[in-house]
Enzyme design. Structure first.
Site, PDB file in Angstrom:
ATOM      1  CB  ILE A  69      53.364 163.198 -43.920  1.00  0.00           C
ATOM      2  CG1 ILE A  69      52.083 162.450 -43.557  1.00  0.00           C
ATOM      3  CG2 ILE A  69      53.704 162.971 -45.364  1.00  0.00           C
ATOM      4  CD1 ILE A  69      50.821 163.084 -44.145  1.00  0.00           C
ATOM      5  CB  ALA A  70      56.051 158.919 -41.276  1.00  0.00           C
ATOM      6  CD  GLU A 103      61.673 169.661 -50.931  1.00  0.00           C
ATOM      7  OE1 GLU A 103      61.585 169.205 -49.772  1.00  0.00           O
ATOM      8  OE2 GLU A 103      61.766 170.865 -51.187  1.00  0.00           O
ATOM      9  CG  ASN A 108      56.704 157.728 -51.367  1.00  0.00           C
ATOM     10  OD1 ASN A 108      55.741 156.962 -51.353  1.00  0.00           O
ATOM     11  ND2 ASN A 108      57.186 158.310 -50.280  1.00  0.00           N
ATOM     12  CE1 TYR A 115      52.238 164.500 -49.094  1.00  0.00           C
ATOM     13  CE2 TYR A 115      53.868 163.742 -50.680  1.00  0.00           C
ATOM     14  CZ  TYR A 115      53.479 163.953 -49.383  1.00  0.00           C
ATOM     15  OH  TYR A 115      54.334 163.637 -48.355  1.00  0.00           O
TER      16      TYR A 115
END
Ligand SMILES: CC(C)(COP(=O)(O)OP(=O)(O)OC[C@H]1O[C@@H](n2cnc3c(N)ncnc32)[C@H](O)[C@@H]1OP(=O)(O)O)[C@@H](O)C(=O)NCCC(=O)NCCS
Length: 151
Positions: A69-70, A103, A108, A115
């Site tokens: 995801i970015a 992961e 981060n 999340y």
């Protein structure tokens, strides 16, 4: 901003976004292979035809893994990451998966916070999982009540 299934024509921009966001970016060949994998679901967030983010997931039997995801640095903190993750979670629920796992680099904090907002919880650590720089990965899992295993 709209979110659609990622198309082969999005791959060029996705590779550029990878290079902006990750120290070990995925190559064009990796995206081609992922989009051709029927077990994978990839989504693109676009703003006026520009790819501003993407997310991807692999589903095998009743297990899902968030692969990536970015969000483009200029579009962060505007809800794009949340919308992309929500799309993956809804897809996972529609496939009746028992859980989604992922992961994430231990440092981060933004991704971990994202999340956690969706109910993922820390379930373990993979020591030295990441390169450039070497870092541990936090394992996180979101369980679905409606999964086929009933877990
Ligand atoms: C992680 C990432 C996808 C978040 O995307 P985003 O579009 O900025 O996220 P959103 O605006 O939807 O924010 C959703 C939540 O994420 C968390 N978050 C996002 N950026 C954050 C930051 N800089 N600091 C702390 N929390 C942050 C917050 O919980 C936020 O909720 P809030 O707005 O109610 O505080 C983005 O920062 C990114 O692309 N990072 C680089 C790539 C990456 O690390 N991907 C994850 C690989 S595991």
């Amino acid at each position: 901003m709209i979110i659609t299934a990622m198309k082969p024509s999005d791959i060029g921009q996705a590779v550029m976004l990878e290079r902006l966001c990750f120290s070990v970016p995925w190559s064009e060949d990796m995206f081609v292979s992922e989009l051709n994998n029927p077990a994978c679901s990839y989504y693109a967030a676009c703003d006026n035809g520009r790819l501003i983010g993407f997310s991807g997931m692999l589903a095998v039997l009743d297990e899902g893994n968030v692969l990536n995801i970015a969000v483009h640095p200029m579009y962060r903190r505007q809800g794009v990451g949340r919308a992309l993750l929500e799309t993956l979670v809804k897809k996972a629920a529609s496939l009746h998966l028992a859980f989604l796992t992922l992961e994430v680099r231990e440092s981060n904090k933004s991704a971990i916070s994202l999340y956690e907002k969706f109910g993922f919880s820390r379930v373990g650590l993979r020591r030295g999982y990441y390169e450039r720089p070497k870092e541990d990965a936090v394992l996180m899992t979101l369980y679905f009540k409606q999964g086929r295993t009933g877990s």
